[in-house]
Design a protein around this motif. Structure first.
Motif, mmCIF file in Angstrom:
data_model
loop_
_atom_site.group_PDB
_atom_site.id
_atom_site.type_symbol
_atom_site.label_atom_id
_atom_site.label_comp_id
_atom_site.label_asym_id
_atom_site.label_seq_id
_atom_site.Cartn_x
_atom_site.Cartn_y
_atom_site.Cartn_z
ATOM 1 N N ILE A 4 -64.025 -1.789 -46.254
ATOM 2 C CA ILE A 4 -63.543 -1.880 -44.877
ATOM 3 C C ILE A 4 -64.469 -2.818 -44.098
ATOM 4 C CG2 ILE A 4 -64.831 0.133 -44.033
ATOM 5 C CD1 ILE A 4 -62.325 0.807 -42.330
ATOM 6 N N SER A 5 -63.900 -3.634 -43.243
ATOM 7 C CA SER A 5 -64.733 -4.535 -42.437
ATOM 8 C C SER A 5 -65.382 -3.735 -41.303
ATOM 9 C CB SER A 5 -63.891 -5.670 -41.844
ATOM 10 O OG SER A 5 -63.078 -5.188 -40.791
ATOM 11 N N MET A 6 -66.475 -4.257 -40.777
ATOM 12 C CA MET A 6 -67.151 -3.586 -39.670
ATOM 13 C C MET A 6 -66.235 -3.523 -38.446
ATOM 14 S SD MET A 6 -69.829 -2.197 -40.638
ATOM 15 C CE MET A 6 -70.276 -1.625 -39.004
ATOM 16 N N ASP A 7 -65.440 -4.566 -38.221
ATOM 17 C CA ASP A 7 -64.502 -4.544 -37.091
ATOM 18 C C ASP A 7 -63.488 -3.422 -37.246
ATOM 19 O OD1 ASP A 7 -65.692 -6.638 -35.719
ATOM 20 O OD2 ASP A 7 -64.312 -8.155 -36.508
ATOM 21 N N GLN A 8 -62.962 -3.259 -38.455
ATOM 22 C CA GLN A 8 -61.986 -2.192 -38.705
ATOM 23 C C GLN A 8 -62.631 -0.813 -38.522
ATOM 24 O OE1 GLN A 8 -60.994 -3.610 -42.673
ATOM 25 N NE2 GLN A 8 -58.835 -3.736 -42.064
ATOM 26 N N LEU A 9 -63.863 -0.696 -39.006
ATOM 27 C CA LEU A 9 -64.555 0.585 -38.899
ATOM 28 C C LEU A 9 -64.867 0.899 -37.438
ATOM 29 C CD1 LEU A 9 -65.506 2.909 -40.636
ATOM 30 C CD2 LEU A 9 -67.689 1.745 -40.917
ATOM 31 N N LYS A 10 -65.288 -0.096 -36.679
ATOM 32 C CA LYS A 10 -65.562 0.105 -35.252
ATOM 33 C C LYS A 10 -64.282 0.505 -34.517
ATOM 34 C CE LYS A 10 -69.591 -2.865 -34.901
ATOM 35 N NZ LYS A 10 -70.158 -4.120 -34.414
ATOM 36 N N ASP A 11 -63.165 -0.120 -34.871
ATOM 37 C CA ASP A 11 -61.883 0.250 -34.267
ATOM 38 C C ASP A 11 -61.526 1.695 -34.603
ATOM 39 O OD1 ASP A 11 -61.615 -2.271 -33.161
ATOM 40 O OD2 ASP A 11 -60.137 -2.963 -34.642
ATOM 41 N N ALA A 12 -61.773 2.076 -35.842
ATOM 42 C CA ALA A 12 -61.491 3.451 -36.258
ATOM 43 C C ALA A 12 -62.376 4.437 -35.500
ATOM 44 C CB ALA A 12 -61.694 3.603 -37.763
ATOM 45 N N TYR A 13 -63.664 4.127 -35.376
ATOM 46 C CA TYR A 13 -64.573 4.992 -34.624
ATOM 47 C C TYR A 13 -64.124 5.115 -33.174
ATOM 48 C CZ TYR A 13 -68.111 5.055 -38.397
ATOM 49 O OH TYR A 13 -68.796 5.241 -39.569
ATOM 50 N N SER A 14 -63.681 4.014 -32.595
ATOM 51 C CA SER A 14 -63.205 4.020 -31.212
ATOM 52 C C SER A 14 -61.980 4.926 -31.070
ATOM 53 C CB SER A 14 -62.883 2.593 -30.772
ATOM 54 O OG SER A 14 -62.397 2.576 -29.461
ATOM 55 N N ALA A 15 -61.054 4.814 -32.007
ATOM 56 C CA ALA A 15 -59.857 5.659 -31.979
ATOM 57 C C ALA A 15 -60.228 7.128 -32.163
ATOM 58 C CB ALA A 15 -58.880 5.211 -33.065
ATOM 59 N N ILE A 16 -61.142 7.398 -33.089
ATOM 60 C CA ILE A 16 -61.598 8.778 -33.311
ATOM 61 C C ILE A 16 -62.236 9.324 -32.042
ATOM 62 C CG2 ILE A 16 -63.321 10.178 -34.535
ATOM 63 C CD1 ILE A 16 -62.724 8.346 -37.018
ATOM 64 N N LEU A 17 -63.060 8.527 -31.383
ATOM 65 C CA LEU A 17 -63.723 8.955 -30.159
ATOM 66 C C LEU A 17 -62.697 9.345 -29.094
ATOM 67 C CD1 LEU A 17 -66.308 9.322 -28.502
ATOM 68 C CD2 LEU A 17 -66.218 6.882 -27.964
ATOM 69 N N GLU A 18 -61.682 8.523 -28.904
ATOM 70 C CA GLU A 18 -60.654 8.818 -27.902
ATOM 71 C C GLU A 18 -59.876 10.083 -28.269
ATOM 72 O OE1 GLU A 18 -60.538 7.403 -24.920
ATOM 73 O OE2 GLU A 18 -62.294 6.344 -25.685
ATOM 74 N N LEU A 19 -59.565 10.252 -29.538
ATOM 75 C CA LEU A 19 -58.852 11.447 -29.967
ATOM 76 C C LEU A 19 -59.686 12.709 -29.771
ATOM 77 C CD1 LEU A 19 -57.223 9.986 -33.180
ATOM 78 C CD2 LEU A 19 -55.992 10.811 -31.151
ATOM 79 N N VAL A 20 -60.964 12.626 -30.102
ATOM 80 C CA VAL A 20 -61.844 13.787 -29.940
ATOM 81 C C VAL A 20 -62.014 14.124 -28.458
ATOM 82 C CG1 VAL A 20 -64.232 14.587 -30.235
ATOM 83 C CG2 VAL A 20 -63.021 13.532 -32.141
ATOM 84 N N ARG A 21 -62.110 13.095 -27.627
ATOM 85 C CA ARG A 21 -62.193 13.356 -26.175
ATOM 86 C C ARG A 21 -60.962 14.107 -25.685
ATOM 87 N NH1 ARG A 21 -64.866 7.596 -24.459
ATOM 88 N NH2 ARG A 21 -67.011 8.334 -24.406
ATOM 89 N N ALA A 22 -59.823 13.886 -26.338
ATOM 90 C CA ALA A 22 -58.581 14.585 -25.998
ATOM 91 C C ALA A 22 -58.416 15.867 -26.823
ATOM 92 C CB ALA A 22 -57.394 13.655 -26.232
ATOM 93 N N PHE A 23 -59.451 16.253 -27.563
ATOM 94 C CA PHE A 23 -59.463 17.456 -28.395
ATOM 95 C C PHE A 23 -58.388 17.422 -29.484
ATOM 96 C CE2 PHE A 23 -61.710 18.610 -24.582
ATOM 97 C CZ PHE A 23 -62.794 19.332 -25.060
ATOM 98 N N ASP A 24 -58.065 16.215 -29.961
ATOM 99 C CA ASP A 24 -57.083 16.058 -31.039
ATOM 100 C C ASP A 24 -57.837 15.838 -32.355
ATOM 101 O OD1 ASP A 24 -55.038 15.498 -32.762
ATOM 102 O OD2 ASP A 24 -54.087 13.979 -31.496
ATOM 103 N N PHE A 25 -58.409 16.921 -32.867
ATOM 104 C CA PHE A 25 -59.219 16.828 -34.077
ATOM 105 C C PHE A 25 -58.373 16.571 -35.319
ATOM 106 C CE2 PHE A 25 -61.925 18.950 -31.075
ATOM 107 C CZ PHE A 25 -63.163 18.379 -31.316
#
Length: 70
Positions: A4-25
């Motif tokens: 996985i590229s670092m850009d893809q991984l950073k995008d994934a982390y960003s999406a995970i962060l937003e989902l967790v902030r919305a309590f969508d584990f």
């Protein structure tokens, strides 16, 4: 599996962060599973990725946000 590229991984982390902030584990976990199924994680990111995965599994809201916030 392709690395996985670092850009893809950073995008994934960003999406995970937003989902967790919305309590969508569940959706956050789905992203982690999708990455694991189709990509290899760079060695220098493996510890962080595994920590994120474990914290999602344990539903550790604040810890995930602390780990992923920029």
């Amino acid at each position: 599996k392709d690395l996985i590229s670092m850009d893809q991984l950073k995008d994934a982390y960003s999406a995970i962060l937003e989902l967790v902030r919305a309590f969508d584990f569940r959706s956050a976990g789905d992203i982690v599973s999708s990455i694991e199924e189709s990509n290899s994680i760079p060695d220098n990111e493996m510890t962080k990725f595994n920590n994120v995965k474990e914290l999602i599994r344990k539903i550790k809201h604040d810890e995930i946000i602390e780990l992923l916030k920029v």
